[in-house]
Write an enzyme that holds these catalytic residues in place. Sequence first.
Site, PDB file in Angstrom:
ATOM      1  N   GLU A 126       0.928  -1.173   0.003  1.00  0.00           N
ATOM      2  CA  GLU A 126      -0.496  -0.133   0.432  1.00  0.00           C
ATOM      3  C   GLU A 126       0.961   1.358   0.039  1.00  0.00           C
ATOM      4  O   GLU A 126       1.735   1.433   0.564  1.00  0.00           O
ATOM      5  CB  GLU A 126      -0.355  -0.445   1.722  1.00  0.00           C
ATOM      6  CG  GLU A 126      -1.756   1.210   1.510  1.00  0.00           C
ATOM      7  CD  GLU A 126      -2.516   1.207   2.676  1.00  0.00           C
ATOM      8  OE1 GLU A 126      -4.330   1.285   2.444  1.00  0.00           O
ATOM      9  OE2 GLU A 126      -1.928   0.497   3.131  1.00  0.00           O
ATOM     10  N   GLU A 166      -7.973  11.429   3.062  1.00  0.00           N
ATOM     11  CA  GLU A 166      -8.543  10.686   3.742  1.00  0.00           C
ATOM     12  C   GLU A 166      -8.002  11.572   5.385  1.00  0.00           C
ATOM     13  O   GLU A 166      -7.475  11.996   5.019  1.00  0.00           O
ATOM     14  CB  GLU A 166      -7.695   9.917   3.874  1.00  0.00           C
ATOM     15  CG  GLU A 166      -7.437   8.680   5.017  1.00  0.00           C
ATOM     16  CD  GLU A 166      -6.638   7.699   5.115  1.00  0.00           C
ATOM     17  OE1 GLU A 166      -6.526   6.506   6.485  1.00  0.00           O
ATOM     18  OE2 GLU A 166      -5.823   6.939   4.251  1.00  0.00           O
TER      19      GLU A 166
END
Length: 275
Positions: free
Chosen positions: A153, A255
């Site tokens: 990731e 985010e």
Amino acid sequence: MNNNFRMTTAVFLAMCGLVGCTEEQKAPETTGDEATEAPAVSGLDKFEAYTQKFSEDTLITENHATGHVGDFFFTHWKDGGSTSLDLSTDGSFSVSWEGGGYNYVGGPGWHYGDEDRVIGYRFDEDSGASYITVYGWGYDEEMSTSNPEHLVEYYILQRWTYDPSQDGTYGKTFTSNGVEYSTYRSIREEKPSINGPSTFYQYWSKPTEERPLGEENEIIFADHVQAWADTGWIIPDMDNLNASDDPTYQVMAVEVFNPAEDGTASGQVWDATDQ
């Protein structure tokens, strides 16, 4: 993503994959064109339980959705609170959130990563997102799952209020397109991912200073891939549709986790590779 965020995502996706989403779960809460079938890309059809395509500007408010608006892939996920993702077919986006104890990530981009992609962007607003970042995954299903390198990731931060370097191992400092970045690597052990609970690495590139609002900028992704590789941090296949829960997408993500107050982040992303 934090642990609670990942776990809730995995549970939701596992439910969709194992028992099938209900019509209520699959139906997007949107304004704009009705959803149509997923794009005609071989392999994407396995994600059709929660992948849609819209041909007009679209407002996403449901808890979880992935799909395409025009030619841009998007991801949108929250585990509570009130957050919306407003998307245009030209890659413009706006995320609005209310303060509260929950997590959200979403934004537009592509359903696969490309080492040679140059990512153009402009940020217009930022009320204090945890991250505004190029965000994506690489996955190699032929590599042993006991090796955390099989799944990665990655984040190329542009703006942030939370500093991830405090939890990572430093790699190197380098300059790309006139911006100085430092790299870090973290490990996640048996945490939810695009391929269910897994042990995997996170790679980070963090600029010395946040990138400004109102300016057009470009991220040369190959420079970050090379900088990570210089310290032995290799990204596996970024064009892989074999993970259980999501393709190996690459997006400009906003985010927020446990936001203290209401906020907005907006801008535009585009493929600047051939410009």
